[in-house]
Write a protein that holds these residues in place. Structure first.
Motif, PDB file in Angstrom:
ATOM      1  N   PHE A 254      11.732   5.004 -15.052  1.00  0.00           N
ATOM      2  CA  PHE A 254      11.018   3.938 -14.353  1.00  0.00           C
ATOM      3  C   PHE A 254      10.768   4.318 -12.898  1.00  0.00           C
ATOM      4  N   MET A 255      11.812   4.819 -12.224  1.00  0.00           N
ATOM      5  CA  MET A 255      11.712   5.136 -10.805  1.00  0.00           C
ATOM      6  C   MET A 255      10.648   6.201 -10.547  1.00  0.00           C
ATOM      7  N   ALA A 256      10.678   7.273 -11.311  1.00  0.00           N
ATOM      8  CA  ALA A 256       9.733   8.370 -11.107  1.00  0.00           C
ATOM      9  C   ALA A 256       8.303   7.929 -11.403  1.00  0.00           C
ATOM     10  N   THR A 257       8.123   7.143 -12.462  1.00  0.00           N
ATOM     11  CA  THR A 257       6.783   6.672 -12.824  1.00  0.00           C
ATOM     12  C   THR A 257       6.250   5.694 -11.783  1.00  0.00           C
ATOM     13  N   LEU A 258       7.090   4.775 -11.344  1.00  0.00           N
ATOM     14  CA  LEU A 258       6.702   3.829 -10.305  1.00  0.00           C
ATOM     15  C   LEU A 258       6.208   4.565  -9.057  1.00  0.00           C
ATOM     16  N   ALA A 259       6.989   5.519  -8.589  1.00  0.00           N
ATOM     17  CA  ALA A 259       6.637   6.249  -7.372  1.00  0.00           C
ATOM     18  C   ALA A 259       5.346   7.040  -7.549  1.00  0.00           C
ATOM     19  N   ALA A 260       5.198   7.688  -8.689  1.00  0.00           N
ATOM     20  CA  ALA A 260       3.991   8.487  -8.931  1.00  0.00           C
ATOM     21  C   ALA A 260       2.741   7.608  -8.928  1.00  0.00           C
ATOM     22  N   LEU A 261       2.822   6.448  -9.564  1.00  0.00           N
ATOM     23  CA  LEU A 261       1.663   5.556  -9.628  1.00  0.00           C
ATOM     24  C   LEU A 261       1.336   4.961  -8.263  1.00  0.00           C
ATOM     25  N   GLN A 262       2.362   4.575  -7.511  1.00  0.00           N
ATOM     26  CA  GLN A 262       2.122   3.950  -6.214  1.00  0.00           C
ATOM     27  C   GLN A 262       1.647   4.954  -5.165  1.00  0.00           C
ATOM     28  N   LEU A 263       2.190   6.147  -5.204  1.00  0.00           N
ATOM     29  CA  LEU A 263       1.841   7.155  -4.204  1.00  0.00           C
ATOM     30  C   LEU A 263       0.693   8.057  -4.641  1.00  0.00           C
ATOM     31  N   LYS A 264       0.357   7.950  -5.941  1.00  0.00           N
ATOM     32  CA  LYS A 264      -0.658   8.848  -6.511  1.00  0.00           C
ATOM     33  C   LYS A 264      -0.301  10.306  -6.245  1.00  0.00           C
ATOM     34  N   ARG A 265       0.980  10.592  -6.424  1.00  0.00           N
ATOM     35  CA  ARG A 265       1.538  11.931  -6.226  1.00  0.00           C
ATOM     36  C   ARG A 265       2.488  12.232  -7.389  1.00  0.00           C
TER      37      ARG A 265
END
Length: 746
Positions: A254-265
């Motif tokens: 969840f944490m990694a996916t959340l960050a990737a989607l929000q930061l587009k990184r």
């Protein structure tokens, strides 16, 4: 003669990649610009976050963002349909969803930075103020608040009593009653949980996840974040051990996916070893056994009652008390199972969940009854042997347990046992011999497989299932090679990719019977197509032939009655101008056939221990494990599976225990220097034998699955051996030297 690979001790097809480092695990995947996330863990067991200060962390150059419950968007997971394949009843944990704290070491923030070291340092600067509420984490103190262990969960059978236990027990000539317990155990695979999420230019995600089911992780991401599954590809080509810890998506995904989607990184999040103790474990369990029998050893009454823990937000349940009716001929069985809601994370399936726990208590109680009857423990089990499950009267699809007893006892030398405790001595050590029975479910679940045969004679098979170290790549290759008559080196197995055909999570000892059968069936479809095309060739001897008329071997089709009549695969493909033959197969278990039987694996475990007379140290010196596991697909990997199970059984019996400080509701021995597991120096001579009988009710390949059965019964056999050595009955695991040396209640 058909090419034969199944059952042979073949080397792992992925072995070279693993030992040379070519096999890459989740945290080893990298791209330029990849960000690193570090989870900040909470420090209280129950309460609320009053304030979380991230300013100091965000002031550091290179820290990109700190995610908390205050700054994440509303997510699709408010719809409870996002539950995963292994979820128990209740509401799954939602990381960073609110200010509520439900268990100690709950993730409260994610620090994302340009480097791992920077993220680790910045995480120490995040300050959290809590409003602390009173918590409860001790099972034994809260049994009065227990609830019935019932609920809808795949693989769980609600326990039901049969006959009239109370009356039968009251009338029994010989009785025993005892309480058994064990502490929490944590999985601790070598590979810690990690997720590497690559954010693609089109907004889609390529996710490498530590998981036992890529489709489960894909479903979780899709449902939580409201994404089309076409936009999420999950891969897990290699898994460095899991044992059930990766059945459910864990919070780093969840944490990694959340960050990737929000930061587009692209973002990677890997948990630390202490954080591996923050989610899931084999639940602490307290069990009460009562057995009543005649003076001749016929069991007339069995009561098995168990209490175990669950979280406040989910109802985790296991088959703990259901085993006695499968093993013993008794018409009066009381089965009671209750759970207690505590302020802990939901327990998690751990190798042989429920079976390893329940069979420890049941088989220790059987040993106590044998001594009270002055009867050989093996004789007692044979006297009460049953060919059907007493709870429903159904026969077993196959059962070679009686032969397991016979061969295991002969290999161990059981007939030389002196039955009196403390009667066998080797210098300063008391020698003890003990034995126990094991039983586990033999399951088959739906599975798809695909196959592609090419003109160059190579075959590629694929399924989304996982290989968690069990040898799945290898046995799938063997099944395909044997079915089509190809050399092993011409078959490639593809696993662990959500783009591949459907497979259930890899667990419950179901993969060989399920995906293995699907692979066999899809390869038969390839064979059928090859034969049909061969029959179309002018002057072909196979015109109108059926699969039953021919043999596929050595890369050719041969007449079953006259091998000199044959045609190579190459001839067929070339003559018919074929570049590829592609097929898919969907395996659906034949429930009409299967529901007529009880489907189980069995084992007979014999153990020898030596206990130091002065120090109380316990050493397992010999184990013989005889396994009823249906058809063995690969003798080498199967041996390895049982060997690993026995090692874990020794570890469960003598070493493993997670200590919780109930003042804080936190496990305090949360690293491998303090959480003791068995090591090479603890290992005895382990002798494994298979008593094979193909089970074509469970699967078309005849296999039952053996991942769990190697563990079940081992701890009980060792516990029984310790009693034989010392004359002291220890009823709690692990069997540590302080328990052997003192008379106080543990």
């Amino acid at each position: 003669m058909a090419t034969s690979f199944i059952g042979k001790p073949k080397n792992r097809v992925d072995g070279r990649d693993k030992v040379t480092g070519a096999a890459k695990y989740t945290a080893e995947f990298h791209r330029p610009g990849l960000l690193h996330g570090v989870v900040v863990s909470g420090t209280i067991a129950k309460g609320r976050i009053k304030n979380i200060d991230t300013a100091e962390a965000l002031d550091i150059n290179g820290v990109v963002e700190v995610f908390t419950h205050n700054n994440i968007p509303s997510l699709a997971w408010l719809d409870l349909s996002y539950k995963d394949m292994d979820a128990p009843p209740g509401d799954p944990f939602r990381p960073l969803h609110s200010d509520e704290i439900q268990f100690n070491m709950q993730p409260v923030a994610l620090v994302v930075a340009d480097s791992l070291e920077l993220a680790q340092y910045a995480a120490t600067l995040v300050k959290v103020d809590y409003e602390v509420e009173e918590h409860r984490t001790k099972l034994a103190d809260n049994l009065a608040d227990s609830i019935e262990g019932k609920g809808l969960r795949a693989g769980f059978t609600p326990p039901e009593s049969i006959g009239n236990f109370k009356e039968a027990y009251a009338d029994a000539e010989v009785k025993i009653e005892a309480e058994y317990s064990h502490g929490a155990e944590h999985h601790n695979p070598m590979e810690m949980h990690a997720s590497t999420v690559f954010y693609e230019e089109d907004g889609s995600l390529t996710v490498y996840d530590k998981t036992q089911g890529v489709l489960n992780s894909q479903h979780y991401i899709s449902m939580v974040f409201g994404l089309s599954k076409k936009k999420v590809r999950v891969l897990s080509p290699f898994v460095g051990g899991a044992f059930g810890s990766a059945l459910r998506p864990q919070y780093q995904l969840f944490m990694a996916t959340l960050a990737a989607l929000q930061l587009k990184r692209s973002v990677k999040v890997e948990l630390t070893r202490p954080q591996m103790f923050s989610f899931g474990h084999r639940p602490i369990t307290i069990q009460n056994l009562k057995l009543g029998a005649t003076t001749k050893g016929k069991i007339e009454a069995i009561s098995h009652q168990a209490y175990s823990e669950t979280s406040t937000f989910e109802k985790y349940i296991e088959n703990i008390v259901n085993w006695s009716a499968k093993l013993y001929d008794c018409g009066n069985i009381e089965q009671i199972y209750k759970v207690v809601r505590l302020d802990v994370y939901t327990p998690l399936d751990m190798r042989a969940p429920g079976g390893a726990t329940g069979m420890y208590a049941l088989e220790a109680a059987m040993d106590e009854l044998a001594y009270k009857l002055k009867m050989d423990p093996l004789e007692l089990r044979l006297k009460n042997y049953t060919e059907e499950d007493m709870s429903d009267g159904k026969p077993f699809s196959t059962k070679t347990l009686r032969e397991c007893f016979k061969q295991g006892a002969e290999r161990f030398g059981w007939e030389k046992r002196n039955p009196e405790p403390r009667s066998m001595k080797d210098g300063n050590h008391f020698t003890g011999w003990g034995m126990a029975t094991g039983v586990w479910d033999a399951m088959q679940v739906p599975a798809r497989a695909k196959a592609e045969f090419s003109a160059d004679g190579t075959l590629t098979i694929g399924s989304a299932t996982a290989d968690i170290g069990t040898g799945t790549y290898t046995i799938m290759t063997q099944i395909a090679a044997e079915t089509l008559g190809l050399p092993l080196e011409k078959v490639t197995a593809e696993l662990g990719d959500s783009d591949l055909p459907f497979a259930f999570i890899e667990g419950g000892s179901s993969t060989a019977a399920s995906v293995g059968s699907a692979v066999q069936k899809v390869c038969r479809k390839i064979a059928k197509k090859l034969l049909k095309e061969a029959g179309k060739i002018k002057g072909s001897p196979f015109k109108g032939a059926d699969l039953e008329d021919v043999v596929f071997s050595d890369e050719k089709i041969s007449d079953k009655n006259d091998p000199s009549v044959n045609m190579t695969f190459s001839e067929v493909m070339k003559s018919r101008h074929l570049e590829k033959i592609r097929k898919k197969y969907m395996l659906l278990p034949n429930m009409l056939k299967q529901r007529k039987y009880n489907r189980n694996t069995h084992s007979a475990v014999f153990a020898e221990v030596k206990v130091d007379e002065d120090l109380g140290t316990i050493k397992v010196t010999r184990i013989v494990s005889a396994i009823d596991g249906g058809r063995i697909l690969n003798l080498k990997t199967a041996h390895s599976q049982i060997l690993g199970g026995v090692v874990w059984g020794i570890s469960m019996a003598l070493h493993e225990d997670s200590f919780m400080d109930h003042n804080f509701g936190r496990f305090i021995n949360h690293d491998l220097s303090k959480y003791h597991v068995a090591v090479n120096a603890d290992m005895p001579d382990i002798d494994i034998l298979f008593v094979e009988e193909p089970d074509n009710v469970v699967s078309s390949v005849g296999a039952k699955g053996i991942g769990e059965i190697g563990l079940v019964g081992v701890a009980a056999a060792i516990s029984n051996a310790v009693y034989h050595a010392t004359g002291k009955r220890i009823r709690s695991l692990p069997l540590t030297l302080d328990k052997a040396m003192t008379e106080r209640k543990i």
